[in-house]
Design a protein around this motif. Structure first.
Motif, mmCIF file in Angstrom:
data_model
loop_
_atom_site.group_PDB
_atom_site.id
_atom_site.type_symbol
_atom_site.label_atom_id
_atom_site.label_comp_id
_atom_site.label_asym_id
_atom_site.label_seq_id
_atom_site.Cartn_x
_atom_site.Cartn_y
_atom_site.Cartn_z
ATOM 1 N N UNK A 448 -26.841 -11.010 5.237
ATOM 2 C CA UNK A 448 -28.202 -10.685 5.682
ATOM 3 C C UNK A 448 -28.450 -9.181 5.752
ATOM 4 N N UNK A 449 -27.558 -8.391 5.184
ATOM 5 C CA UNK A 449 -27.685 -6.941 5.249
ATOM 6 C C UNK A 449 -28.544 -6.424 4.108
ATOM 7 N N UNK A 450 -29.432 -5.504 4.440
ATOM 8 C CA UNK A 450 -30.238 -4.833 3.423
ATOM 9 C C UNK A 450 -29.567 -3.534 3.006
ATOM 10 N N UNK A 451 -30.113 -2.907 2.000
ATOM 11 C CA UNK A 451 -29.487 -1.698 1.471
ATOM 12 C C UNK A 451 -29.536 -0.543 2.463
ATOM 13 N N UNK A 452 -30.475 -0.585 3.408
ATOM 14 C CA UNK A 452 -30.600 0.510 4.376
ATOM 15 C C UNK A 452 -29.901 0.213 5.696
ATOM 16 N N UNK A 453 -29.322 -0.981 5.844
ATOM 17 C CA UNK A 453 -28.678 -1.352 7.106
ATOM 18 C C UNK A 453 -27.297 -0.709 7.206
ATOM 19 N N UNK A 454 -27.079 -0.014 8.322
ATOM 20 C CA UNK A 454 -25.778 0.630 8.554
ATOM 21 C C UNK A 454 -24.835 -0.417 9.162
ATOM 22 N N UNK A 455 -24.275 -1.250 8.304
ATOM 23 C CA UNK A 455 -23.407 -2.350 8.726
ATOM 24 C C UNK A 455 -22.003 -2.152 8.158
ATOM 25 N N UNK A 456 -21.038 -2.705 8.881
ATOM 26 C CA UNK A 456 -19.669 -2.777 8.364
ATOM 27 C C UNK A 456 -19.032 -4.067 8.857
ATOM 28 N N UNK A 457 -17.977 -4.484 8.172
ATOM 29 C CA UNK A 457 -17.248 -5.709 8.506
ATOM 30 C C UNK A 457 -15.826 -5.329 8.872
ATOM 31 N N UNK A 458 -15.360 -5.855 10.016
ATOM 32 C CA UNK A 458 -13.966 -5.650 10.418
ATOM 33 C C UNK A 458 -13.234 -6.981 10.343
ATOM 34 N N UNK A 459 -12.161 -7.016 9.566
ATOM 35 C CA UNK A 459 -11.336 -8.215 9.418
ATOM 36 C C UNK A 459 -10.067 -8.015 10.232
ATOM 37 N N UNK A 464 -8.684 -4.436 8.205
ATOM 38 C CA UNK A 464 -9.439 -3.654 7.219
ATOM 39 C C UNK A 464 -10.892 -3.557 7.651
ATOM 40 N N UNK A 465 -11.478 -2.372 7.470
ATOM 41 C CA UNK A 465 -12.913 -2.161 7.648
ATOM 42 C C UNK A 465 -13.547 -2.026 6.269
ATOM 43 N N UNK A 466 -14.613 -2.800 6.049
ATOM 44 C CA UNK A 466 -15.297 -2.798 4.761
ATOM 45 C C UNK A 466 -16.739 -2.342 4.943
ATOM 46 N N UNK A 467 -17.229 -1.586 3.964
ATOM 47 C CA UNK A 467 -18.616 -1.140 3.936
ATOM 48 C C UNK A 467 -19.338 -1.779 2.760
ATOM 49 N N UNK A 468 -20.668 -1.651 2.760
ATOM 50 C CA UNK A 468 -21.503 -2.307 1.764
ATOM 51 C C UNK A 468 -21.538 -1.599 0.428
ATOM 52 N N UNK A 469 -22.476 -2.078 -0.428
ATOM 53 C CA UNK A 469 -22.567 -1.562 -1.798
ATOM 54 C C UNK A 469 -23.960 -1.049 -2.141
ATOM 55 N N UNK A 470 -24.769 -0.774 -1.105
ATOM 56 C CA UNK A 470 -26.135 -0.273 -1.274
ATOM 57 C C UNK A 470 -27.107 -1.356 -1.725
ATOM 58 N N UNK A 471 -26.656 -2.568 -1.925
ATOM 59 C CA UNK A 471 -27.529 -3.720 -2.095
ATOM 60 C C UNK A 471 -27.474 -4.571 -0.835
ATOM 61 N N UNK A 472 -26.263 -4.819 -0.392
ATOM 62 C CA UNK A 472 -26.041 -5.478 0.886
ATOM 63 C C UNK A 472 -25.187 -4.557 1.737
ATOM 64 N N UNK A 473 -25.858 -3.829 2.587
ATOM 65 C CA UNK A 473 -25.171 -2.862 3.422
ATOM 66 C C UNK A 473 -25.186 -1.472 2.824
ATOM 67 N N UNK A 474 -25.475 -0.483 3.661
ATOM 68 C CA UNK A 474 -25.551 0.914 3.231
ATOM 69 C C UNK A 474 -24.150 1.455 2.949
ATOM 70 N N UNK A 475 -24.076 2.478 2.124
ATOM 71 C CA UNK A 475 -22.810 3.145 1.809
ATOM 72 C C UNK A 475 -22.713 4.419 2.636
ATOM 73 N N UNK A 476 -21.610 4.647 3.335
ATOM 74 C CA UNK A 476 -21.447 5.932 4.033
ATOM 75 C C UNK A 476 -21.506 7.083 3.037
ATOM 76 N N UNK A 477 -22.204 8.152 3.372
ATOM 77 C CA UNK A 477 -22.344 9.264 2.418
ATOM 78 C C UNK A 477 -21.009 9.954 2.150
#
Length: 746
Positions: A448-459, A464-477
């Motif tokens: 449910x993450x948009x490209x502008x959402x500052x989201x991450x997933x922790x497993x 491991x911490x995972x970040x998005x791909x700018x389609x689902x979840x923003x990419x840290x600069x």
């Protein structure tokens, strides 16, 4: 749950055989069915493809199951930390234990959950006085034997005395911990996870006084700051404050010398279950099995000059700290901590940080616009981030390369608690070029993450911490220096935290002022669980689907009432279309009415729900009822039933009526004792019930004569001699009269 069909129900050989058998009917001109024929090769290929397709269609992977659980609003629970109560002893002077103080139990770390003011007093005596007797129960506390706080009857005017070796400090909060016995067959209701539980209403009331002297009075009122025991209805802690000097006195039976006393008086009786104490202790606080690496405290900014903020956590006092202030765009800027604000200019983002050794607090002081800037006004504008110096390297996650799907391995010191995790990413401000920090939110996945959402997933399993791909979840600069860090991070959880009594044996913090201070856990820690597996989560969903979430039917009301938080509900009966006071039910019905009859667990023969008990159940049920239903919660009424019987028995048993009387009392009782639930609500007492009960006993030949008497409200006896109860009525036994006649004497 719907049955899952087996889609992989045909094998390769079966499909080839069925296809070859269909050839003569569908294509009679096809006569060569040998293996060298290209058509047979094609059939085998298609059969193989079909078998593979069936296999994958029939296979539900773990990923699929997690998505199905997500559709139901469920995700596997993370590991939960255990908790227990710890008691501090050996203080030579008043001191403060801040929130988050680390404690050691072998290789595990516990932390205090709230600040505690330790008083240098020793609890020496515990006395109980009732109208009939007075007793010293101090030895019970040492041996772990429970005793009644106000006697077995808990009558009004009974008193509980707690004696100390020295006066308690004035105008200082003192914590008194009271642990009540929990060894009862009916457990306390826990409600549902996530419910905001209100404390139960007590049917009884107590008052606290202390031995002093003012205006001719020797017992003066104690200010009750907080009472989580609800007038000693269940285990909890009392925060008391004494506003005057204490006076020593000798009290019988502990009159060997004078002591300083607190007195708890039962002002209004009404306990459903008289309180039975197992532990009484001072200087007690809750401790949780966890280790906090970094945490922050948030403060509001008033916009006024010289703003002062006070933090009361252990890390804020003893650890390293830095300060952040949030701007209007929600980004955080690090402010510089300086020794003196007088050296700062009007626009300098700086503040002072001083630590108070007496109260174990840290104070932030901001500028006035002349010496140091003022934080902008608003709620939650200021953060004080504190961490232990030895864990600083574990707070940095890494450097972002600006590419999609970044992963960072943080498993070296984990696993960490997902609920105890706040992460920040640094970006460059376009106007000033300065580094500012943005909070990122943890999510289960990027669905449910948009490209502008500052989201991450922790497993936690992989660390491991995972970040998005700018389609689902923003990419840290992208950055040339570490730009991802934690500002809140904790470890803890699991069954290993469920330690035994006495295993917490020292304070992990090295503080000179705490020299000689000892700590222990008088009771075991509980509540620690491992992370929930996928299988356990599916089983939990099945159980939860069976639980009522709305009170519609009578069964719904009964199940919800049984789990009322804080109460021991032994029996409950929901009577639809009944309003209290109706005398001709069920012939007469009241539309839109629901009456719930509750019986508390009690050691008395006739348990009666007090007004507080009824109010607590009503408040809880009111959340679930339909809007158009008028709800009534009432106590059961008791009807005394007395049996008079003439029984013909074998000659050897004509002098012993006790077994018959005992069986009648077992039948006519309101509560069960491990072999039943007692007499059903509102069920008539028929003479046939009594005939059958007596006739089944060994040695009984037959019942010659029988009649039944009843005494109680709304009870009715018909012409056949049967007793009819009101719908909320229960029976209890009177003094049964049984006359025995030997069969040879007739």
């Amino acid at each position: 749950m719907l049955p899952l069909p087996n889609l992989d129900d045909r094998q390769f050989e079966q499909m080839v055989r069925e296809a070859r058998n269909a050839i003569p009917k569908l294509l009679p001109q096809w006569t060569d069915e040998n293996a060298h024929d290209p058509g047979i090769t094609m059939l085998e290929l298609l059969a193989w493809l079909t078998e593979m397709q069936q296999y994958y269609l029939n296979r539900i992977t773990e990923r699929n199951e997690r998505k199905f659980l997500k559709l139901l609003g469920v995700r596997p629970k993370e590991a939960r930390p255990s908790a227990c109560e710890v008691v501090f002893t050996g203080a030579k002077h008043p001191l403060t234990i801040p929130r988050g103080t680390p404690l050691s139990a072998y290789d595990q770390t516990f932390e205090t959950d709230e600040p505690l003011s330790v008083v240098p007093a020793v609890l020496e005596k515990v006395l109980v006085r009732t109208e009939a007797a007075a007793g010293d129960f101090t030895s019970n506390l040492k041996s772990g034997i429970a005793f009644y706080a106000f006697g077995a009857e808990a009558a009004a005017g009974s008193k509980l005395f707690v004696g100390f070796d020295r006066p308690l400090p004035e105008k200082t909060d003192m914590v008194l911990s009271l642990a009540l016995s929990d060894r009862y067959p009916v457990p306390i209701g826990r409600g549902e996870d996530g419910e905001s539980e209100q404390p139960p209403v007590s049917s009884a009331a107590v008052s606290w006084t202390y031995a002093g002297e003012a205006d001719g009075e020797s017992w003066l009122p104690v200010e009750t700051v907080l009472d989580t025991t609800t007038h000693l209805s269940h285990s909890g802690r009392l925060t008391l404050r004494i506003n005057g000097p204490m006076k020593p006195m000798a009290l019988h039976p502990a009159d060997d010398r004078k002591r300083y006393w607190l007195c708890c008086t039962l002002e209004r009786e009404g306990y459903e279950l008289p309180p039975k104490l197992e532990r009484v202790a001072i200087n007690a606080v809750k401790a949780v099995q966890r280790h906090t690496l970094v945490r922050f405290e948030t403060f509001d900014a008033s916009g006024e000059p010289g703003l002062v903020c006070e933090a009361n956590s252990y890390l804020a006092y003893a650890g390293k700290s830095y300060v952040q202030v949030r701007d209007d765009e929600g980004r955080w800027t690090d402010w510089t901590v300086v020794p003196r604000l007088e050296a700062c200019g009007p626009g300098d983002a700086c503040c002072e940080l001083e630590r108070d050794a007496d109260t174990r607090t840290a104070r932030l002081r901001f500028g006035d616009g002349t010496h140091g800037a003022m934080p902008p006004q608003g709620e939650g504008r200021i953060r004080l981030v504190a961490f232990a110096p030895e864990t600083e390297d574990r707070l940095w996650v890494g450097i972002s390369n600006g590419l999609p799907g970044q992963q960072f391995d943080i498993s070296r010191h984990g696993p960490y608690r997902r609920s105890g995790m706040v992460l920040q990413v640094a970006v460059r401000d376009r106007e000033t070029g300065k580094r500012v920090w943005e909070d990122w939110k943890p999510v289960d996945d990027f669905d449910n993450s948009r490209s502008t959402d500052r989201h991450y997933v922790y497993d936690p399993a992989e660390g491991v911490i995972r970040f998005g791909d700018n389609e689902r979840g923003h990419i840290p600069p992208k950055s040339d220096e570490p730009n991802i860090r934690f500002v809140f991070l904790q470890t803890g959880g699991g069954q290993r935290g469920n330690i035994k009594s006495g295993m917490i044996d020292r304070i992990a913090a090295d503080e000179p002022l705490w020299a000689g201070l000892a700590v222990t856990n008088p009771g075991p820690a509980h509540g620690g669980t491992e992370a929930e597996s996928l299988r356990e989560a599916k089983l939990r969903v099945q159980r939860e689907l069976d639980k009522p979430t709305r009170a519609v039917t009578a069964q719904d009301y009964e199940e919800i009432a049984r789990r009322t938080p804080g109460l021991r509900v032994a029996r409950v009966k929901a009577i639809p279309l009944y309003k209290p006071g109706m005398s001709n039910y069920p012939q007469e019905k009241a539309p839109g009415q629901m009456t719930v009859v509750v019986v508390p667990y009690s050691e008395r023969e006739q348990p009666r729900a007090g007004p507080g008990f009824l109010e607590t159940v009503h408040r809880y049920l009111d959340r679930y009822r339909l809007l158009t239903t008028e709800l009534h919660v009432i106590p059961a009424v008791y009807v005394k039933v007395t049996v008079h019987a003439v029984v013909v028995v074998e000659p050897a048993r004509k002098d012993d009526a006790a077994p018959i009387v005992a069986e009648l009392k077992r039948l006519l009782r309101p509560m069960g004792h491990g072999d039943g639930d007692g007499w059903p609500f509102g069920r008539s007492v028929h003479k046939g019930d009594i005939y059958g009960t007596i006739s089944r006993l060994k040695g009984v030949v037959y019942v010659q004569d029988l009649w039944i008497d009843a005494d109680g409200p709304l009870v009715r006896k018909d012409s056949a001699g049967d007793i009819h109860l009101p719908p909320h009525g229960l029976v209890y036994s009177g003094e049964h009269d049984v006359e025995l006649i030997g069969v040879t004497d007739i």
